[in-house]
Structures are given as structure tokens and as C-alpha cells.
Design an enzyme around this catalytic site. Structure first.
Site, PDB file in Angstrom:
ATOM      1  CG  HIS A 210      -2.720   2.817   5.854  1.00 51.75           C
ATOM      2  ND1 HIS A 210      -3.962   2.984   5.899  1.00 51.75           N
ATOM      3  CD2 HIS A 210      -2.696   1.510   5.557  1.00 51.75           C
ATOM      4  CE1 HIS A 210      -4.864   1.922   5.723  1.00 51.75           C
ATOM      5  NE2 HIS A 210      -4.141   0.916   5.287  1.00 51.75           N
TER       6      HIS A 210
ATOM      7  CD  GLU B 235      -3.386  -0.839   2.044  1.00 58.20           C
ATOM      8  OE1 GLU B 235      -4.185  -0.381   1.590  1.00 58.20           O
ATOM      9  OE2 GLU B 235      -3.026  -1.240   3.161  1.00 58.20           O
TER      10      GLU B 235
ATOM     11  CG  HIS C 115      -8.491  -0.427   4.318  1.00 60.18           C
ATOM     12  ND1 HIS C 115      -7.992  -0.272   2.935  1.00 60.18           N
ATOM     13  CD2 HIS C 115      -7.444  -0.840   5.033  1.00 60.18           C
ATOM     14  CE1 HIS C 115      -6.651  -0.469   3.115  1.00 60.18           C
ATOM     15  NE2 HIS C 115      -6.279  -0.816   4.123  1.00 60.18           N
TER      16      HIS C 115
ATOM     17  CG  HIS D 254      -5.564  -2.022   8.791  1.00 57.88           C
ATOM     18  ND1 HIS D 254      -4.914  -2.915   8.349  1.00 57.88           N
ATOM     19  CD2 HIS D 254      -5.336  -0.998   7.678  1.00 57.88           C
ATOM     20  CE1 HIS D 254      -4.523  -2.739   7.314  1.00 57.88           C
ATOM     21  NE2 HIS D 254      -4.927  -1.639   6.883  1.00 57.88           N
TER      22      HIS D 254
HETATM   23 ZN   LIG Z   1      -4.481  -0.918   4.754  1.00 60.25          ZN
END
Ligand SMILES: [Zn+2]
Length: 250
Positions: free
Chosen positions: A100, A81, A171, A102
Site C-alpha cells: 500500500h 490501515e 489517497h 501514497h
Molecule cells: Zn494509506
């Protein structure tokens, strides 16, 4: 290019990024997945991010240099990603660091009709609203939800725009900042705010900060980022020393 000579601004950025990975793990923002990057201080059209590794294991030697097309000269595998970071840096020149995650408290707000609001003064940066990226708008309804290419990264960066945080439906989310400590601060308090909002909703109707309160809080807290960063990076250093001591005692 992947020089680790101590003293260069790039190697300092690499060391700070390694610390940030561990801070975010200790603070419950990252686990086996998720990542943090920083715009390269020597070549601003590049960014630094760990190779494909769980954040708790990242050291300065694991940091790779990427261009905005997601390419690196480093042969070790990178994160799938990375395009999410690349396209945010490409679109938003003021952004210096991207997280980033989750994380469990934020995720429900990516799939709920209840918007994530700034309910805590520590998270005033969430106002006036937290946009939600819907990957189906770009990738249709059968994607794996991952930001696997530049097109998806670009769409996410566009939804983020000038916001500090954007949710990614089903996500996770991204947070950005003007420095690594700034992005880490926002990531930690975005997660804490989401947890607080979910708890408050169980008790009754919630009262979020007004936009003016949120702006005033964000300005006040901006001056305190270094205090949080000093504490959190010290916790990481202590944990590392304890680990080293345990290892050498074996
Ligand atoms: Zn991710």
C-alpha cells in the site's frame, strides 16, 4: 508466535519483508508512510507486517503477526490501515503479498478522468484496466480516506478483485502479488508506468499496450522478477553495510 529464530519459514518471511520495505523506499514507492505485508507461510489465515514504523527503519524484529480481524498478540502499536491487508488476504486466497503506497506519480490517476493504462511493457500487469476505489461509496463524503476498519477493507478488496493494482481516490493505491518480490516488482513498475504516462500525455496522444501485448509482456517479465529482486535486495544490503561502517567510524 513472534519467534525470530533464524531458519523457520516465518522468520525467513520476516527477513524478506524487512528487505522489501527498504527496497520500496529506495525505489520511491514508500516514504514515511505506506506498508508491505506477506501472508504468513505457517498460518495462511494470518499475515505479517511491520509495527507502526517508517518503512526505511523496518527490521525483521519489527514484524508483527495479525489475524484477518486486524488483531495481534504483539503489544507494540500497529498500522492503522492493517485492515486493507487483512481483507485482501481474506477475499483473495491467491494473494501472497500486498503493498500500500501514497506515491506521487500514481496519486494523480486516482483523482483524474484519465485512466491509468499500461503504457510500458514492464507494467503489462496493469491491463486490462486499473480499478479506482471510491471510499465515498462506503464511508460517505466526510471520511479521512483511511482504511480504518474491516468494512472499508472489504470494499477495497472487492474493487481490486482479480486486478494487480487498484487506485484509491485521493489517497493512494494497492498492488498485490504471488510473493513479496512479485508485489514489489509490480509496485515499482506501476509507479514508473504512471510517471511515464504523465510525461507522455504532455507530448501528445498516448498509445497504450493492447490487452494481448500487456498479457504477453506480463508473462515475459514474470520470469525476470528474480533478477530485479536480486539487484534491489543487494542494493539494500550495500546501503546497510555502508550505514554500519559509518556508524562504527564515528
Ligand atoms: Zn494509506
Amino acid at each position: 508466535m513472534t519467534s525470530h529464530d533464524p531458519g523457520t519459514i516465518r522468520s525467513q518471511a520476516m527477513a524478506e519483508l524487512a528487505t522489501a520495505n527498504r527496497v520500496l523506499v529506495m525505489r520511491g514507492v514508500l516514504d514515511a508512510f505506506g506498508h508491505i505485508s506477506v501472508r504468513d507461510p505457517e498460518q495462511p489465515d494470518h499475515f505479517l507486517i511491520s509495527r507502526n514504523l517508517a518503512p526505511a527503519a523496518v527490521t525483521a524484529k519489527d514484524i508483527q503477526l495479525y489475524d484477518f480481524d486486524g488483531r495481534t498478540a504483539d503489544e507494540r502499536p500497529g498500522y492503522l490501515e492493517r485492515f486493507l491487508h487483512a481483507e485482501i488476504y481474506r477475499l483473495l486466497p491467491a494473494v501472497r503479498s500486498v503493498v500500500h503506497s501514497h506515491s506521487p506519480s500514481m496519486l494523480p490517476f486516482s483523482v483524474s478522468s484519465m485512466p491509468l493504462r499500461a503504457v510500458s511493457h514492464m507494467a503489462g500487469f496493469l491491463a486490462p484496466e486499473v480499478p479506482v476505489f471510491e471510499i465515498r461509496d462506503v464511508a460517505g463524503d466526510a471520511s479521512d480516506l483511511l482504511i480504518r476498519n474491516g468494512e472499508l477493507g472489504q470494499a477495497l478488496a472487492g474493487v481490486l478483485g482479480q486486478s494487480a493494482v487498484a487506485l484509491m481516490r485521493g489517497h493512494g493505491w494497492v498492488a498485490v502479488g504471488q510473493s513479496v518480490p512479485h508485489a514489489v516488482f509490480r509496485a515499482v513498475f506501476a509507479e514508473a508506468n504512471a510517471k511515464a504516462q504523465a510525461a507522455a500525455v504532455q507530448l501528445g496522444e498516448i498509445t497504450a499496450l493492447t490487452d494481448a501485448e500487456a498479457i504477453a509482456s506480463a508473462v515475459a517479465n514474470h520470469g525476470q522478477i528474480s533478477r530485479a529482486w536480486a539487484l534491489w535486495s543487494q542494493e539494500v544490503a550495500i546501503a546497510r553495510e555502508q550505514n554500519d561502517a559509518q556508524r562504527s567510524a564515528r
